[in-house]
Design an enzyme around this catalytic site. Structure first.
Site, short mmCIF file in Angstrom:
data_model
loop_
_atom_site.label_atom_id
_atom_site.label_comp_id
_atom_site.label_asym_id
_atom_site.label_seq_id
_atom_site.Cartn_x
_atom_site.Cartn_y
_atom_site.Cartn_z
N LEU A 631 26.27 36.08 37.13
CA LEU A 631 27.18 34.97 36.84
C LEU A 631 28.07 34.64 38.04
CD1 LEU A 631 28.07 36.19 33.27
CD2 LEU A 631 26.55 34.30 33.87
N ASN A 632 28.37 35.64 38.85
CA ASN A 632 29.18 35.42 40.05
C ASN A 632 28.72 36.43 41.09
OD1 ASN A 632 31.31 35.95 42.02
ND2 ASN A 632 32.62 34.64 40.78
N LYS A 634 29.81 37.40 43.85
CA LYS A 634 30.81 38.26 44.49
C LYS A 634 31.34 39.33 43.52
CE LYS A 634 33.72 36.53 47.51
NZ LYS A 634 34.87 35.73 48.03
N THR A 635 31.75 38.91 42.31
CA THR A 635 32.26 39.92 41.37
C THR A 635 31.15 40.84 40.91
OG1 THR A 635 32.06 38.36 39.53
CG2 THR A 635 34.22 38.52 40.59
N GLN A 639 31.20 44.87 41.16
CA GLN A 639 30.96 45.76 40.03
C GLN A 639 29.91 46.81 40.37
OE1 GLN A 639 32.07 46.09 36.54
NE2 GLN A 639 33.65 45.47 37.95
N LYS A 702 22.80 40.35 31.46
CA LYS A 702 22.59 41.67 30.86
C LYS A 702 23.79 42.61 30.96
CE LYS A 702 17.55 42.15 31.11
NZ LYS A 702 16.45 42.89 31.76
N GLY A 703 24.76 42.31 31.79
CA GLY A 703 25.88 43.26 31.91
C GLY A 703 25.64 44.21 33.07
N GLU A 706 28.20 49.07 34.17
CA GLU A 706 27.93 50.51 34.10
C GLU A 706 26.66 50.95 34.81
OE1 GLU A 706 29.69 52.00 30.03
OE2 GLU A 706 29.16 49.89 29.86
MO1 MOS Z 1 32.75 51.46 28.97
S1 MOS Z 1 32.70 53.53 29.12
O1 MOS Z 1 31.73 51.31 27.65
O2 MOS Z 1 34.36 51.01 28.76
#
Ligand code: MOS
Length: 739
Positions: A631-632, A634-635, A639, A702-703, A706
């Site tokens: 989506l971005n 840079k961010t 991450q 998808k996120g 983590e």
């Molecule tokens: Mo994350 S550990 O699901 O805030």
């Protein structure tokens, strides 16, 4: 039409942050607020015999000392009154005299200033009746029990397919080892903090939380309030990493303290108080068994995890889940067991389950590759899964092959000499390792509202949180594209239970969940505005077809006759209303039944290890990830870098050390709990592999919060083995273990 989504837009809240104008929980100025300071238990188990408060009560500025002996009983919440069970930890709210872990809140000093409250807290004297305790996981292995369910999606604790025995019988190579990961503590830069203010039966909380709505529900439930009477505000967070996901005791104690003294109360946890009372990653003890034919084909995979929970609550680190789906093998057996320890309840910490589980699985794969004399990457490709082998479902999308290819190429993997201890630079041994990264794709129901304002700009709101990840920025971009504006025409507000309901910012689900709702709200607003313009006799777009009219950069435009255009501001000037609004909400649908959804990636790492001193330095890392729509740019990169730095911490520096004789954490500070710093992190090369996933959600994201930690830890451990010939199976890999 120029789309903003995907562009490396600077953080829209960046200026507020660097000028100190972004307000974090404890910085909210509430008139007449006083300070509260927690007093924590100094023994791990027993009873509080007496709390001597006379001296503290007489100290300057003190308003009250709350203890288990003078705190009113709370109502028992009706069972099933809370929706968000996964974020409901059992709390310690001075309802009895039990001490269940060291660093448990057992008293609160409330005074006019922070200094006075701190002083008073020091003067509180506690007498205990201590009881025998155990804080050592390995001492409890024989008492380990089956938690039945583990992980964010409530997967069964155990799984089995095929027949493990016959699988191992067919094998020519095996790797069977135990991997141990230590307790880790989140240590966000911003400490946990709450400001509580009552107005009659109505409570306002300025809270450092990853979930304003789950926080509201939990606090309301525990205090016997209606959720509508609790207002939670959390506009900025200085990191959370899961520790601010559940509501912990201090939040409720702060509200109880405010009620007690009839003044707003500010409570900030001290760094050492955050070791044990607000969750942590539990110690894990993992047995991995892999078996393969000579060509590398896996014939058996076994992953058994034992980890810790508290004596009074349950949380399982779901380490064995990836072994079910990451590689093709007809015979797989996995288990999870828990040992009750006299410590606080463990909790979510960045990639809970996946981070330590992936370390063990991907270390074992590396070990197997040497048994087979096979390239570690080739072994992974040999066992590549084209569908989810456990759930027997297609992937919604999977671009792992491309992640391997691009990552290996950027890293120069093919130039690696496969022999261990084959490269040396003076007293430094050089080695390279790799591992697969993987994290599930989740979403929860979420809603948002988009409003066109008088000046032609948009205000878009959703309850959600920005835990440092860039939520403000990506939501601004999504809304701008959906409405037909430029990002600077859109203001996005979040972190408030007055805004539309959204889920907790955990499980890497914020972009997918709330991003989808924001997109739908923005589109609904655009459609409404287009219709209004067509119906408006004074509009240049009057009576055009709906398909002919679009909104671009804040202007209505006719496709067939671009001369017909009008700014949204000019349109608004005729409408006689201050705002025009539209709502959107999105929730998981059929995709969950039809597809198995994960983000995948690969980490490639080069380390150097001092041959004489055992010091490990990470020379360079390449992280290659496919996580749907980025989506971005840079961010997203930030991450993924952040996640990989967490991998360095897990591999090399981080461990919460508990004294087995006293049951207390001995390194409860940032000087001795070693979070990796800039000096520990090399330049990290991030590749995002383009991936189009039409199934996961409305925005195809998808996120990425983590996945970066997964893969990295094992890749570092594997690189250390390649450099030194020493396989360290207990984290962190500190110099003593390499000597
Ligand atoms: Mo994350 S550990 O699901 O805030």
């Amino acid at each position: 039409m120029v789309n903003s989504v995907g562009k490396p837009l600077d953080r829209v809240d960046g200026r507020l942050k660097v000028t100190g104008r972004a307000l974090y929980a404890a910085e909210h100025q509430v008139p007449d607020a006083v300070s509260a300071v927690l007093v924590m238990s100094t023994i791990p188990k027993g009873r509080i015999a007496k709390v001597e408060t006379t001296q503290a009560e007489q100290a300057p500025g003190v308003l009250a000392i709350m203890t288990p002996f003078n705190t009113p009983k709370l109502p028992s919440p009706p069972p099933g009154s809370e929706k968000n069970r996964s974020t409901s930890r059992k709390l310690n709210l001075f309802q009895d005299d039990q001490v269940l872990y060291s660093n448990q809140p057992i008293a609160v000093a409330i005074a006019d200033t922070l200094e006075h409250a701190t002083h008073a807290a020091e003067l509180v004297r506690v007498q205990y009746r201590a009881e025998p305790f155990n804080v050592v996981l390995e001492n409890g292995l024989a008492q380990a029990y089956n938690p039945e369910e583990v992980g964010g999606a409530g997967d069964p604790a155990d799984s089995s397919r095929g027949d493990l025995k016959s699988g191992t019988a067919q094998a020519t190579a095996r790797a069977q080892h135990i991997y141990i990961t230590p307790i880790e503590t989140h240590n966000p830069m911003e400490p946990h903090a709450t400001v509580a203010a009552w107005e009659g039966q109505k409570l306002t909380l300025y809270d450092a939380t990853q979930g304003v709505f789950s926080d509201r529900e939990r606090v309301a439930g525990v205090l016997g309030l209606h959720p509508d009477d609790v207002h939670v505000v959390s506009p900025f967070l200085g990191g959370g990493f899961g520790s601010k996901g559940p509501t912990w005791s201090h939040v409720v104690l702060c509200a109880m303290a405010a009620r007690r003294v009839n003044r707003p109360v500010r409570l900030v946890m001290r760094r050492e108080q955050m070791f044990g009372s607000i969750g942590f990653r539990g110690r894990t003890y993992q047995t991995l068994e892999l078996a393969a034919k000579a060509d590398g084909t896996l014939t058996a995979v076994r992953h058994d995890t034992v980890d810790q929970t508290s004596s009074f609550d349950q949380f399982a680190e779901s380490c064995s889940l990836q072994a079910r789906m990451l590689y093709e093998s007809p015979n797989v057996s996995t288990t999870h067991r828990l040992v009750r320890l006299d410590m606080g309840t463990p909790s979510f910490m960045r990639a809970p389950g996946e981070a330590p589980g992936n370390y063990a699985l991907e270390s074992a794969m590396d070990e197997l590759s040497y048994e087979l004399k096979m390239d570690p990457l080739a072994l992974r490709l040999k066992n590549y899964t084209e569908k989810d082998p456990e759930k027997n479902k297609p992937w919604s999308s999977k671009s792992l092959r491309e992640c391997y290819r691009q990552g290996a190429e950027r890293f120069g993997w093919e130039r690696r000499n496969p022999a261990v201890r084959s490269s040396r630079d003076g007293h430094w041994l050089i080695g390279q390792g790799m591992a697969t990264a993987c994290y599930p794709t989740r979403r929860s129901e979420s809603s948002a509202i988009a409003k066109l304002r008088k000046d032609g700009s948009a205000l878009v709101e959703a309850g959600t949180q920005d835990i440092g990840t860039g939520t403000y920025t990506i939501m601004t971009q999504i809304a701008a594209d959906a409405i037909g504006m430029t990002p600077n025409q859109v203001t996005f507000r979040l972190g408030d239970t007055e805004f539309p309901e959204t889920p907790v910012s955990g499980g890497s689900q914020t972009a997918a969940s709330t991003g989808s709702a924001v997109k739908l709200a923005g589109q609904a607003l655009r459609e409404k505005l287009v219709q209004m313009a067509i119906n408006d006799a004074a509009s240049p777009l009057h009576n055009l077809g709906a398909n002919d009219v679009s909104i671009d950069s804040g202007y209505f435009v006719s496709q067939s006759d671009p001369a017909k255009r009008e700014s949204l501001a000019a349109f608004m000037a005729r409408q006689g209303v201050s705002e025009i609004e539209a709502k959107g909400s999105a929730k998981p649908g059929e995709e969950k039944k039809d597809y198995s959804m994960y983000a995948f990636g690969a980490a490639f790492v080069e380390v150097r290890v001092d041959a004489d001193l055992g010091e490990v330095r990470v020379n360079r890392m390449v992280g290659s990830f496919a996580a749907g729509k980025i989506l971005n740019a840079k961010t997203a990169r930030s991450q993924l870098i952040g996640g990989m730095v967490w991998g360095i911490g897990m591999a090399l520096t981080e461990a919460t050390v508990v004294d087995p004789n006293r049951g207390r954490v001995v390194n409860a500070n940032l000087a001795e709990y070693h979070v990796p710093v800039n000096r520990d992190s090399p330049v990290i090369d991030i590749i995002t592999v383009p991936e189009d996933d039409p199934h996961v959600n409305e925005i195809g994201a998808k996120g990425i919060g983590e996945i970066g930690i997964t893969g990295t830890t094992a890749a570092i451990a594997n690189a250390i083995y390649h450099a030194t010939g020493k396989r360290i199976r207990e984290l962190p890999i500190t110099p003593d273990k390499l000597l």
